[in-house]
Design an enzyme around this catalytic site. Sequence first.
Site, mmCIF file in Angstrom:
data_model
loop_
_atom_site.group_PDB
_atom_site.id
_atom_site.type_symbol
_atom_site.label_atom_id
_atom_site.label_comp_id
_atom_site.label_asym_id
_atom_site.label_seq_id
_atom_site.Cartn_x
_atom_site.Cartn_y
_atom_site.Cartn_z
ATOM 1 N N SER A 102 59.218 26.137 64.395
ATOM 2 C CA SER A 102 59.062 24.780 64.933
ATOM 3 C C SER A 102 58.482 23.806 63.904
ATOM 4 O O SER A 102 58.702 22.608 63.990
ATOM 5 C CB SER A 102 58.157 24.797 66.177
ATOM 6 O OG SER A 102 56.864 25.242 65.846
ATOM 7 N N ARG A 103 57.728 24.344 62.944
ATOM 8 C CA ARG A 103 57.029 23.468 61.982
ATOM 9 C C ARG A 103 57.055 24.134 60.609
ATOM 10 O O ARG A 103 57.399 25.307 60.491
ATOM 11 C CB ARG A 103 55.554 23.301 62.386
ATOM 12 C CG ARG A 103 55.335 22.564 63.664
ATOM 13 C CD ARG A 103 53.844 22.322 63.897
ATOM 14 N NE ARG A 103 53.173 23.450 64.520
ATOM 15 C CZ ARG A 103 52.194 24.155 63.979
ATOM 16 N NH1 ARG A 103 51.756 23.861 62.761
ATOM 17 N NH2 ARG A 103 51.622 25.153 64.633
ATOM 18 N N LYS B 40 48.102 40.437 54.880
ATOM 19 C CA LYS B 40 49.261 40.072 54.051
ATOM 20 C C LYS B 40 49.565 41.187 53.031
ATOM 21 O O LYS B 40 50.732 41.452 52.738
ATOM 22 C CB LYS B 40 49.014 38.746 53.329
ATOM 23 C CG LYS B 40 48.970 37.528 54.264
ATOM 24 C CD LYS B 40 50.323 37.238 54.888
ATOM 25 C CE LYS B 40 50.374 35.856 55.536
ATOM 26 N NZ LYS B 40 51.663 35.594 56.208
ATOM 27 N N TYR C 243 42.665 38.032 56.427
ATOM 28 C CA TYR C 243 44.031 37.499 56.254
ATOM 29 C C TYR C 243 44.681 38.176 55.043
ATOM 30 O O TYR C 243 45.827 38.623 55.095
ATOM 31 C CB TYR C 243 43.918 35.988 56.063
ATOM 32 C CG TYR C 243 45.167 35.237 55.708
ATOM 33 C CD1 TYR C 243 46.116 34.904 56.688
ATOM 34 C CD2 TYR C 243 45.404 34.805 54.394
ATOM 35 C CE1 TYR C 243 47.258 34.176 56.363
ATOM 36 C CE2 TYR C 243 46.539 34.076 54.065
ATOM 37 C CZ TYR C 243 47.467 33.759 55.040
ATOM 38 O OH TYR C 243 48.585 33.038 54.721
ATOM 39 N N ALA C 244 43.918 38.291 53.945
ATOM 40 C CA ALA C 244 44.441 38.912 52.722
ATOM 41 C C ALA C 244 44.822 40.369 52.975
ATOM 42 O O ALA C 244 45.857 40.849 52.503
ATOM 43 C CB ALA C 244 43.400 38.825 51.607
ATOM 44 N N ALA C 245 43.990 41.073 53.742
ATOM 45 C CA ALA C 245 44.271 42.487 54.046
ATOM 46 C C ALA C 245 45.577 42.598 54.830
ATOM 47 O O ALA C 245 46.416 43.466 54.555
ATOM 48 C CB ALA C 245 43.123 43.086 54.846
HETATM 49 N N1 NAP Z 1 50.923 26.847 53.680
HETATM 50 C C1 NAP Z 1 50.559 27.588 52.644
HETATM 51 O O1 NAP Z 1 50.006 27.107 51.656
HETATM 52 C C2 NAP Z 1 50.863 29.070 52.636
HETATM 53 C C3 NAP Z 1 50.573 29.790 51.470
HETATM 54 C C4 NAP Z 1 50.900 31.130 51.433
HETATM 55 C C5 NAP Z 1 51.501 31.729 52.513
HETATM 56 N N2 NAP Z 1 51.752 31.008 53.652
HETATM 57 C C6 NAP Z 1 52.427 31.693 54.755
HETATM 58 O O2 NAP Z 1 53.646 31.012 55.014
HETATM 59 C C7 NAP Z 1 54.017 31.149 56.383
HETATM 60 C C8 NAP Z 1 54.353 29.788 56.979
HETATM 61 O O3 NAP Z 1 53.227 28.952 56.832
HETATM 62 P P1 NAP Z 1 53.246 27.391 57.207
HETATM 63 O O4 NAP Z 1 52.236 26.778 56.322
HETATM 64 O O5 NAP Z 1 54.624 26.873 57.232
HETATM 65 O O6 NAP Z 1 52.641 27.462 58.697
HETATM 66 P P2 NAP Z 1 52.463 26.313 59.784
HETATM 67 O O7 NAP Z 1 52.893 24.993 59.251
HETATM 68 O O8 NAP Z 1 51.063 26.471 60.295
HETATM 69 O O9 NAP Z 1 53.521 26.757 60.942
HETATM 70 C C9 NAP Z 1 53.324 27.957 61.610
HETATM 71 C C10 NAP Z 1 54.469 28.215 62.597
HETATM 72 O O10 NAP Z 1 54.190 29.444 63.257
HETATM 73 C C11 NAP Z 1 54.035 29.202 64.674
HETATM 74 N N3 NAP Z 1 52.954 30.045 65.177
HETATM 75 C C12 NAP Z 1 51.640 30.002 64.825
HETATM 76 N N4 NAP Z 1 50.950 30.895 65.548
HETATM 77 C C13 NAP Z 1 51.840 31.530 66.355
HETATM 78 C C14 NAP Z 1 51.720 32.541 67.357
HETATM 79 N N5 NAP Z 1 50.544 33.097 67.666
HETATM 80 N N6 NAP Z 1 52.827 32.949 67.999
HETATM 81 C C15 NAP Z 1 54.046 32.378 67.710
HETATM 82 N N7 NAP Z 1 54.214 31.426 66.783
HETATM 83 C C16 NAP Z 1 53.122 30.987 66.105
HETATM 84 C C17 NAP Z 1 53.721 27.709 64.792
HETATM 85 O O11 NAP Z 1 54.089 27.168 66.075
HETATM 86 P P3 NAP Z 1 53.054 27.152 67.335
HETATM 87 O O12 NAP Z 1 51.739 26.687 66.793
HETATM 88 O O13 NAP Z 1 53.657 26.242 68.355
HETATM 89 O O14 NAP Z 1 52.978 28.553 67.853
HETATM 90 C C18 NAP Z 1 54.593 27.165 63.681
HETATM 91 O O15 NAP Z 1 55.946 27.075 64.110
HETATM 92 C C19 NAP Z 1 52.826 31.854 57.055
HETATM 93 O O16 NAP Z 1 53.100 33.237 57.164
HETATM 94 C C20 NAP Z 1 51.681 31.648 56.073
HETATM 95 O O17 NAP Z 1 50.716 32.662 56.183
HETATM 96 C C21 NAP Z 1 51.444 29.686 53.742
#
Ligand code: NAP
Length: 266
Positions: free
Chosen positions: A36-37, A178, A174-176
Amino acid sequence: MSTAQLEHPTEAPLAEPQEAAPVRDDRRVAVISGGSRGLGRVLAEKLLADDWRVATFSRSANEFTAKTADYDPESFFWEAADLSDPQSMRAFVRQVSKRFGRIDLLVNNAGVLHQELFLTTTPRNIESLVTNNLIAPITLTQACARLMVRSGGGNVVNISSINAIRGYRGVAVYAAAKAGLDGFSRSLARELGAFNIRVNSLVPGFFDSDMTAEVTERNRDRIQHRTPLGRLGTVDEIADAVLFLTSPRAQFVTGQSLVIDGGITC
Ligand SMILES: NC(=O)c1ccc[n+]([C@@H]2O[C@H](COP(=O)([O-])OP(=O)(O)OC[C@H]3O[C@@H](n4cnc5c(N)ncnc54)[C@H](OP(=O)(O)O)[C@@H]3O)[C@@H](O)[C@H]2O)c1
């Protein structure tokens, strides 16, 4: 048509057969958690533009999921499901199977991060971080991989994080989780290779999304200063790396972790 005609279909048809409608069912199907985002949404948009059908879930719908499902219900499916509720994810996969009949790609994208120091992290938060970031993708992969095996192959990309490979304060659990996901990718690649299923981890550094919206200016400057390319990534750059892993250009790549971080871990 008489019973005899039904029982003997070799008899001449009553009318000329109509020209067959174009078969669209062979379009590939991607499942993305959290579409969704952020990264999940951009991936969904790019895959739809490349003629994939996309199924995704999150806890709540938003304008993007509602509008896209209205506009093209044959290509896009969204349903509410929660990483912390395995039944909801299995029900989601059953719906995808009913609607689209196959799964070619799973991107375990949804993740949850609360930063807090380890010594004061509550047992409840520890459990939530491990459940959402590790158990949930494992559960979803099992449900999707069973369908991939049936249709002759597929692709799994697990979205990890550089926190899995470098130490940072405030993100130990979180690190563990991932790092666990990276280990899962490697061993699963060994098991599923025989079924023509590739499994890889994508290991992003910091990129702009809701998850990093709360990073303070000071920390942002620090990150940029430590990154050889001098900036955070964009969500497009991370999505393109996922698309590379899923493409024929990466068809001999499995069991690997691809780091995409502007060089911050080098
Ligand atoms: N952003 C960074 O800098 C970064 C860096 C390294 C790795 N990552 C990884 O990249 C991935 C995507 O990150 P992002 O930054 O794009 O995340 P984000 O913008 O926070 O989006 C997270 C998405 O997951 C959904 N979500 C969250 N909790 C959920 C739950 N309990 N059940 C079902 N859906 C859930 C959210 O929708 P709802 O809230 O409506 O559920 C949303 O669609 C993640 O795995 C994150 O750990 C991110």
